[in-house]
Design a protein around this motif. Sequence first.
Motif, PDB file in Angstrom:
ATOM      1  N   MET A   1       0.848  -1.198   0.000  1.00 41.78           N
ATOM      2  CA  MET A   1       0.000   0.000   0.000  1.00 41.78           C
ATOM      3  C   MET A   1       0.880   1.242   0.000  1.00 41.78           C
ATOM      4  O   MET A   1       1.886   1.300   0.701  1.00 41.78           O
ATOM      5  N   THR A   2       0.518   2.243  -0.785  1.00 44.26           N
ATOM      6  CA  THR A   2       1.298   3.469  -0.828  1.00 44.26           C
ATOM      7  C   THR A   2       1.061   4.303   0.428  1.00 44.26           C
ATOM      8  O   THR A   2       0.059   4.153   1.124  1.00 44.26           O
ATOM      9  N   PHE A   3       2.012   5.213   0.680  1.00 44.24           N
ATOM     10  CA  PHE A   3       1.890   6.100   1.834  1.00 44.24           C
ATOM     11  C   PHE A   3       0.599   6.899   1.758  1.00 44.24           C
ATOM     12  O   PHE A   3      -0.085   7.103   2.772  1.00 44.24           O
ATOM     13  N   LEU A   4       0.249   7.382   0.552  1.00 40.99           N
ATOM     14  CA  LEU A   4      -0.943   8.211   0.397  1.00 40.99           C
ATOM     15  C   LEU A   4      -2.205   7.442   0.778  1.00 40.99           C
ATOM     16  O   LEU A   4      -3.083   7.964   1.483  1.00 40.99           O
ATOM     17  N   MET A   5      -2.314   6.197   0.353  1.00 43.02           N
ATOM     18  CA  MET A   5      -3.478   5.392   0.701  1.00 43.02           C
ATOM     19  C   MET A   5      -3.525   5.113   2.196  1.00 43.02           C
ATOM     20  O   MET A   5      -4.588   5.175   2.828  1.00 43.02           O
ATOM     21  N   ARG A   6      -2.362   4.858   2.789  1.00 38.71           N
ATOM     22  CA  ARG A   6      -2.307   4.589   4.222  1.00 38.71           C
ATOM     23  C   ARG A   6      -2.718   5.821   5.023  1.00 38.71           C
ATOM     24  O   ARG A   6      -3.490   5.735   5.977  1.00 38.71           O
ATOM     25  N   ALA A   7      -2.220   6.986   4.609  1.00 35.72           N
ATOM     26  CA  ALA A   7      -2.550   8.225   5.314  1.00 35.72           C
ATOM     27  C   ALA A   7      -4.042   8.531   5.193  1.00 35.72           C
ATOM     28  O   ALA A   7      -4.685   8.946   6.169  1.00 35.72           O
ATOM     29  N   ALA A   8      -4.602   8.319   4.021  1.00 38.97           N
ATOM     30  CA  ALA A   8      -6.028   8.582   3.838  1.00 38.97           C
ATOM     31  C   ALA A   8      -6.867   7.644   4.693  1.00 38.97           C
ATOM     32  O   ALA A   8      -7.875   8.058   5.294  1.00 38.97           O
ATOM     33  N   GLY A   9      -6.470   6.382   4.765  1.00 40.13           N
ATOM     34  CA  GLY A   9      -7.191   5.438   5.612  1.00 40.13           C
ATOM     35  C   GLY A   9      -7.148   5.837   7.075  1.00 40.13           C
ATOM     36  O   GLY A   9      -8.149   5.729   7.796  1.00 40.13           O
ATOM     37  N   ASN A  10      -5.998   6.334   7.517  1.00 48.54           N
ATOM     38  CA  ASN A  10      -5.878   6.779   8.911  1.00 48.54           C
ATOM     39  C   ASN A  10      -6.770   7.983   9.185  1.00 48.54           C
ATOM     40  O   ASN A  10      -7.381   8.092  10.264  1.00 48.54           O
ATOM     41  N   LEU A  11      -6.857   8.901   8.238  1.00 51.46           N
ATOM     42  CA  LEU A  11      -7.726  10.067   8.398  1.00 51.46           C
ATOM     43  C   LEU A  11      -9.195   9.665   8.435  1.00 51.46           C
ATOM     44  O   LEU A  11      -9.976  10.189   9.237  1.00 51.46           O
ATOM     45  N   LEU A  12      -9.559   8.729   7.567  1.00 51.76           N
ATOM     46  CA  LEU A  12     -10.950   8.262   7.559  1.00 51.76           C
ATOM     47  C   LEU A  12     -11.316   7.607   8.890  1.00 51.76           C
ATOM     48  O   LEU A  12     -12.459   7.710   9.350  1.00 51.76           O
ATOM     49  N   ALA A  13     -10.355   6.942   9.510  1.00 53.42           N
ATOM     50  CA  ALA A  13     -10.616   6.274  10.788  1.00 53.42           C
ATOM     51  C   ALA A  13     -10.939   7.266  11.896  1.00 53.42           C
ATOM     52  O   ALA A  13     -11.557   6.900  12.902  1.00 53.42           O
ATOM     53  N   LEU A  14     -10.557   8.525  11.709  1.00 54.44           N
ATOM     54  CA  LEU A  14     -10.840   9.559  12.707  1.00 54.44           C
ATOM     55  C   LEU A  14     -12.239  10.155  12.553  1.00 54.44           C
ATOM     56  O   LEU A  14     -12.708  10.862  13.453  1.00 54.44           O
ATOM     57  N   GLN A  15     -12.895   9.874  11.416  1.00 50.67           N
ATOM     58  CA  GLN A  15     -14.227  10.429  11.168  1.00 50.67           C
ATOM     59  C   GLN A  15     -15.299   9.530  11.776  1.00 50.67           C
ATOM     60  O   GLN A  15     -15.136   8.318  11.873  1.00 50.67           O
ATOM     61  N   PRO A  16     -16.433  10.102  12.182  1.00 50.15           N
ATOM     62  CA  PRO A  16     -17.527   9.270  12.709  1.00 50.15           C
ATOM     63  C   PRO A  16     -18.032   8.303  11.636  1.00 50.15           C
ATOM     64  O   PRO A  16     -18.183   8.684  10.467  1.00 50.15           O
ATOM     65  N   ASN A  17     -18.266   7.067  12.025  1.00 52.39           N
ATOM     66  CA  ASN A  17     -18.810   6.056  11.119  1.00 52.39           C
ATOM     67  C   ASN A  17     -20.322   6.012  11.321  1.00 52.39           C
ATOM     68  O   ASN A  17     -20.818   5.415  12.281  1.00 52.39           O
ATOM     69  N   ARG A  18     -21.068   6.642  10.429  1.00 51.14           N
ATOM     70  CA  ARG A  18     -22.520   6.766  10.589  1.00 51.14           C
ATOM     71  C   ARG A  18     -23.260   5.481  10.241  1.00 51.14           C
ATOM     72  O   ARG A  18     -24.478   5.411  10.428  1.00 51.14           O
ATOM     73  N   LEU A  19     -22.544   4.476   9.768  1.00 54.01           N
ATOM     74  CA  LEU A  19     -23.186   3.207   9.425  1.00 54.01           C
ATOM     75  C   LEU A  19     -22.828   2.089  10.404  1.00 54.01           C
ATOM     76  O   LEU A  19     -23.194   0.943  10.189  1.00 54.01           O
ATOM     77  N   ARG A  20     -22.142   2.428  11.477  1.00 54.76           N
ATOM     78  CA  ARG A  20     -21.667   1.387  12.382  1.00 54.76           C
ATOM     79  C   ARG A  20     -22.811   0.626  13.048  1.00 54.76           C
ATOM     80  O   ARG A  20     -22.723  -0.567  13.295  1.00 54.76           O
ATOM     81  N   ASP A  21     -23.935   1.303  13.360  1.00 60.42           N
ATOM     82  CA  ASP A  21     -25.078   0.622  13.968  1.00 60.42           C
ATOM     83  C   ASP A  21     -26.356   1.210  13.396  1.00 60.42           C
ATOM     84  O   ASP A  21     -26.362   2.302  12.812  1.00 60.42           O
ATOM     85  N   ALA A  22     -27.458   0.480  13.561  1.00 65.09           N
ATOM     86  CA  ALA A  22     -28.725   0.873  12.941  1.00 65.09           C
ATOM     87  C   ALA A  22     -29.261   2.182  13.503  1.00 65.09           C
ATOM     88  O   ALA A  22     -29.824   3.008  12.762  1.00 65.09           O
TER      89      ALA A  22
END
Length: 299
Positions: A1-22
């Motif tokens: 995985m490239t650094f850019l993809m890894r960094a973007a994934g880490n940033l997304l992990a900091l955002q609220p996951n609105r689909l985690r539960d019903a």
Amino acid sequence: MTFLMRAAGNLLALQPNRLRDAATASRIGQAERRDAPIPKRLVRQLEIDDRIIAGLRVRILRPLAGGHNATIIYLHGGAYVNAIATAHWHIIRELVDRTGATVWVPSYELAPESHAQEAYPPLEAIIAEASHAEHPLYLAGDSAGGGLALGLAIAARDRPGPPIAGVFLFSPWVDVTMENPAARVLERADVMLGVDGLAYWGSRWAGAWGVQHPLVSPIFDHLGDLPPTRIYQGERDLFLPDAQRLHDKATAAGSPSVLKTYRDGFHVFVGLTVARESQDVFADIARTMRLTGETRSPS
């Protein structure tokens, strides 16, 4: 995985996951939802036509020069409840730039106000409007839009109408039941999706047809006699097991299918269009279309 993809994934992990539960997911449909505006850069770079067809708003994006006579109808993702996001416009820009095709983008009706049964007729009318005897017509979509694109290919197979030259799917949602236990295992690695939230909106979208209807969950179709389909899937995406099921079942039924997976790719990673992995996807699409002589060489 490239650094850019890894960094973007880490940033997304900091955002609220609105689909985690019903319960959390149900609140999405209570807010006003509007399409993100087309970025100004795209407005400057492309010819854009804004129409109403069969009651739906359709944006038609063309190269200013050098395009070819292929058409792609793009269906956006968003769990059938979210409108077009800015990332979708970036994906669409890459499709136009890399293939030279004209891309039609319908703003289809969303849950909870509408359901799959009401969504199909206007989209089929748009396919008929976009078709041309001499111009190949493709369907593409991400996530929920990927499931809808495949459903439209199934519908086109089963009734008279314009042929579909191919289907391009980015992390498609092909089983809204969310009953595959492998998805629950991958949920821990997915920073964007949740099994229970998706099951909630899948049921709301299904309406009277039910969650196992092939036009709601294409995995329940026999998947024979479909146009060539290419699936692009990240491995840190809980839709991966169903993408594998889709590919295996379509192949067994004799339909041409290619599944390309990307290690540690998050859900619809192609929206990060500058990443090397995303560029590989768009190059593959352009190459696939070019091999049939239907579009220009990639830019």
